[in-house]
Design an enzyme around this catalytic site. Structure first.
Site, short mmCIF file in Angstrom:
data_model
loop_
_atom_site.label_atom_id
_atom_site.label_comp_id
_atom_site.label_asym_id
_atom_site.label_seq_id
_atom_site.Cartn_x
_atom_site.Cartn_y
_atom_site.Cartn_z
CG ASP A 307 -3.72 -0.98 2.42
OD1 ASP A 307 -3.77 -0.91 1.18
OD2 ASP A 307 -4.56 -1.59 3.09
CD GLU A 512 -10.27 -1.79 0.52
OE1 GLU A 512 -9.81 -0.92 1.27
OE2 GLU A 512 -9.75 -2.06 -0.59
C1 BGC Z 1 -8.41 1.01 -5.76
C2 BGC Z 1 -8.23 -0.13 -4.81
C3 BGC Z 1 -7.87 0.38 -3.49
C4 BGC Z 1 -8.82 1.47 -3.04
C5 BGC Z 1 -8.34 2.08 -1.75
C6 BGC Z 1 -9.39 2.01 -5.21
O1 BGC Z 1 -9.54 3.08 -6.07
O2 BGC Z 1 -8.87 0.53 -6.98
O3 BGC Z 1 -7.24 -1.00 -5.24
O4 BGC Z 1 -7.90 -0.67 -2.60
O5 BGC Z 1 -8.95 2.47 -3.99
O6 BGC Z 1 -9.20 3.07 -1.29
C1 BGC Z 2 -6.52 -2.62 0.47
C2 BGC Z 2 -5.45 -3.66 0.30
C3 BGC Z 2 -5.08 -3.79 -1.15
C4 BGC Z 2 -4.69 -2.44 -1.69
C5 BGC Z 2 -4.31 -2.46 -3.15
C6 BGC Z 2 -6.19 -1.33 -0.23
O1 BGC Z 2 -7.28 -0.48 -0.23
O2 BGC Z 2 -6.71 -2.38 1.84
O3 BGC Z 2 -5.88 -4.90 0.82
O4 BGC Z 2 -4.04 -4.72 -1.28
O5 BGC Z 2 -5.77 -1.55 -1.54
O6 BGC Z 2 -5.40 -2.60 -3.95
#
Ligand code: BGC
Ligand code: BGC
Length: 670
Positions: A307, A512
């Protein structure tokens, strides 16, 4: 011909053959079996080229030069990471091709693969069709619908030149306090398992004789999928995101693992590791499960991706010892690291770990083989560059119709009048004057939820689509006057005479960790809006939310209650069903709690005392006079008996499967 002439000809032929040999590269020959191509290519690669394949970087730090210099194997768009606001397909395709040309200009010309979170349609992209989030799809109980959504999503991803999506999320969410609960199809693993049919839509229908565990992506109109997050992401303690899942082997294998069996059988190309820990061990460092179980026991042959900053989070605080993170992550069995920014550190650390023998060359080769296998299997070497032939797929009418169908099927009717003979829904299209109220009635961003244009989602006109208010307006007859007031007060209600009201309230968008909630309340002033409106006039309440929320206190005030989850851009589907053009068919994919102190509470738990049980969903009794609804299942009591029987039956099935899975973990596969 004399004999000396003949020898000259032979020599010339040999020379030509030798010259031909120098130019013939087996790995470039699509007629060669994939394993031959992999072996040939890997035999030619330097360590730097191999490590490059194992690197995924964010588009923000990518360029043709970076691709070339570091032999980068993959790029991603994180949530909301776009080449330009409201970028058109041609802007997307040009960007992807620009990076791809960098990759192709290297010595071996290995194409990169571009990934994006297309988790409910190609949701970062302006004008794309946004489908209901997974929880709504779970309510449909319709794997064929979900497969068709996968097909449409693949086309809309290809419209932007992208070949890879980080979907589906096959988490089995066991606690709605988890901020990602809406990314989960259900608390019941059997429903999540059925919904893995989306993989067949995204990647193409897997041929019957296909070797189990080997990735399958049908061609240019399909994309590589990613089952995530391996494993136990939906089982963390108190639903805290990225936290610890405390569970015994039986629980893990019978609740959280089964959707992975289905995904692998369906040929899923990649699997993403979970941020969460399992009994205190970070999944990103879990060799026993990633290598021992997923790769060795289940024979998964695609690649395992980390991830976002996932290996950094092996240590606490994240990044405290990055070299150790790289070592632990790669040695656990991660094949590609979503770095996503500091790729020079990652490449430097991995290179020196290999030279010191801390990471074995065989581990590197395993990773590269898997990445190349996916790239060969999907025809990326033959078709590395995108064109605009899929551009008109983005947000096209047929896809919006499909999304509207999904919205209709996802709605769950929780209350309808105070007795079966006094149904409130469906609503009449012809009325004198109706009120539409609530924070979510006229807000496209809110009805799409998180992972929509922005990572966190947004408010208002974030993209093109139909709000629930617009949908209501275009459904009622011309003579019905529709009044919209977001949060009317008592005096407004007293000075108006409405035939009835529709109140649309719910949760604000989130993704998230930001979505973690201990109170699970709806957005203010939602409760006040319900109280004010529903005390003054008969009302139907539509809840737009990523999970069950606190609703019990307000239920007595309302005539009807509908769970609409996060429907996406096609709000028309809500009005289709409210006004009886279609019946209600959705069933709760989750238990609806009475109060948060009951949580966690899932179907089958000993303390099960829900407001609405798992599987609940009323239908409209169309045999009653004056109603045009589609279904007729009988009265509420009969329905309740029916629902309880179904729940009992599914419990028996869960137990049965649980035991089988526990005894023969791999038996399901081979
Ligand atoms: C990104 C997301 C990612 C997240 C993780 C964001 O800045 O745009 O894609 O899932 O950070 O913390
Ligand atoms: C998320 C994933 C996602 C990745 C890319 C992460 O923060 O947990 O599900 O695919 O970001 O955006």
């Amino acid at each position: 011909m004399t004999s000396s002439n003949a020898s000259w000809v032979c020599l010339l032929l040999l020379c030509f053959a030798a010259m031909g040999d120098a130019e013939y590269m087996k790995y470039k020959d699509p007629k060669q079996p994939i394993n031959t191509r992999i072996n040939d290519l890997i035999g030619r690669m330097t360590l730097a080229e191999k490590i490059g394949q194992m690197t995924q970087i964010e588009r923000d730090v990518a360029s043709a030069d970076v691709m070339k210099k570091y032999f980068i194997g993959s790029i991603l768009s994180g949530g909301g990471s776009v080449p330009a606001p409201q970028a058109t397909p041609s802007i997307w395709v040009n960007m992807v091709n620009e990076f791809q040309k960098g990759a192709l200009s290297t010595r071996l010309g290995i194409p990169m693969i571009y990934g994006i979170d297309a988790v409910h349609g190609n949701n970062n992209v302006y004008n794309a069709t946004l489908f209901p989030h997974n929880i709504g799809l779970g309510a449909t109980r319709d794997p064929d619908l979900v497969k068709r959504i996968g097909e449409a999503t693949a086309l809309e991803v290809r419209a932007t030149g992208i070949q890879y999506t980080f979907a589906p999320c096959i988490a089995v969410c066991r606690d709605p306090r988890w901020g990602r609960c809406y990314e989960s199809y259900s608390e019941d693993h059997t429903i999540v398992q059925q919904m893995t049919d989306i993989i067949l839509g995204l990647q193409g229908e897997i041929p019957v004789n296909h070797t189990k565990g080997v990735p399958y992506v049908a061609g240019k109109d399909k994309v590589a999928a990613c089952a995530k997050h391996f494993v136990g992401d939906g089982g963390t303690h108190n639903g805290i995101n990225e936290n610890n899942t405390i569970i015994d082997e039986h629980g893990l294998l019978s609740i959280h693992m089964p959707p992975y069996y289905d995904s692998i059988i369906k040929g899923v190309a990649t699997i993403m590791v979970s941020y969460s820990s399992l009994n205190g061990v970070k999944m990103h460092a879990n060799h026993a499960l990633v290598t021992g179980y997923l790769k060795s026991k289940l024979h998964f042959r695609g690649f395992v991706i980390s991830d976002w900053l996932g290996i950094d989070r092996i240590t606490s605080p994240p990044g405290a010892n990055y070299t150790y993170s790289v070592q632990a992550g790669i040695n656990a069995g991660i094949d590609m690291v979503m770095v996503p920014y500091n790729y020079t550190d990652y490449i430097g650390d991995l290179t020196s770990l290999v030279s010191k023998g801390i990471v074995n060359m065989s581990r590197i080769d395993d990773a590269v083989r898997r990445i190349l296998r996916v790239k060969f299997a999907m025809g990326l070497f033959e078709n590395p560059l995108a064109d605009l032939s899929f551009a008109d797929q983005l947000g096209k009418k047929e896809h919006r119709e499909l999304a509207r169908e999904a919205v209709r099927k996802s709605l769950v009717l929780l209350k309808n009048g105070n007795s079966p003979n006094q149904q409130f829904l469906p609503l009449p299209k012809k009325a004198r004057r109706i009120l539409v109220a609530g924070s979510h009635a006229s807000n496209l961003g809110y009805q799409c939820g998180g992972w929509s244009i922005q990572w966190m989602g947004g408010s208002g006109d974030i993209t093109t689509g139909t709000t629930i208010l617009d949908a209501i307006k275009s459904t009622v007859v011309d003579s019905t006057s529709v009044v919209y007031a977001e949060n009317p007060d008592d005096s407004f209600m007293n000075h108006n005479d409405f035939s009835f009201a529709i109140v649309v309230v719910g949760e604000p968008p989130y993704s998230e960790t930001v979505g973690d909630s201990t109170n699970l309340t709806i957005l203010d002033p939602g409760p006040d809006t319900i109280r004010t409106v529903c005390s003054a006039v008969k009302c139907a309440v539509v809840v737009v939310s990523g999970r069950p929320v606190v609703i019990e206190p307000y239920v007595p005030l309302m005539e009807a209650l509908v769970a609409a989850w996060l429907p996406g851009t096609e709000g028309q589907g809500v009005a289709d069903v409210l006004f009886g053009d279609y019946g209600f068919t959705g069933k709760l994919p989750r238990t609806w709690f009475k109060s948060v102190d009951q949580l966690p509470m899932n179907v089958g738990d000993p303390h099960y005392d829900p407001l609405y049980p798992f599987g609940f969903g009323l239908t409209i009794n169309s045999s009653l006079p004056g109603f045009s609804g589609a279904d007729n299942v009988g009265d509420t009591r009969q329905r309740l008996i029916y629902v309880s029987l179904c729940s009992l039956l599914s419990l028996a099935l869960i137990n049965d499967l649980g035991i089988r899975v526990f005894q023969h973990p791999a038996a399901l596969l081979f």
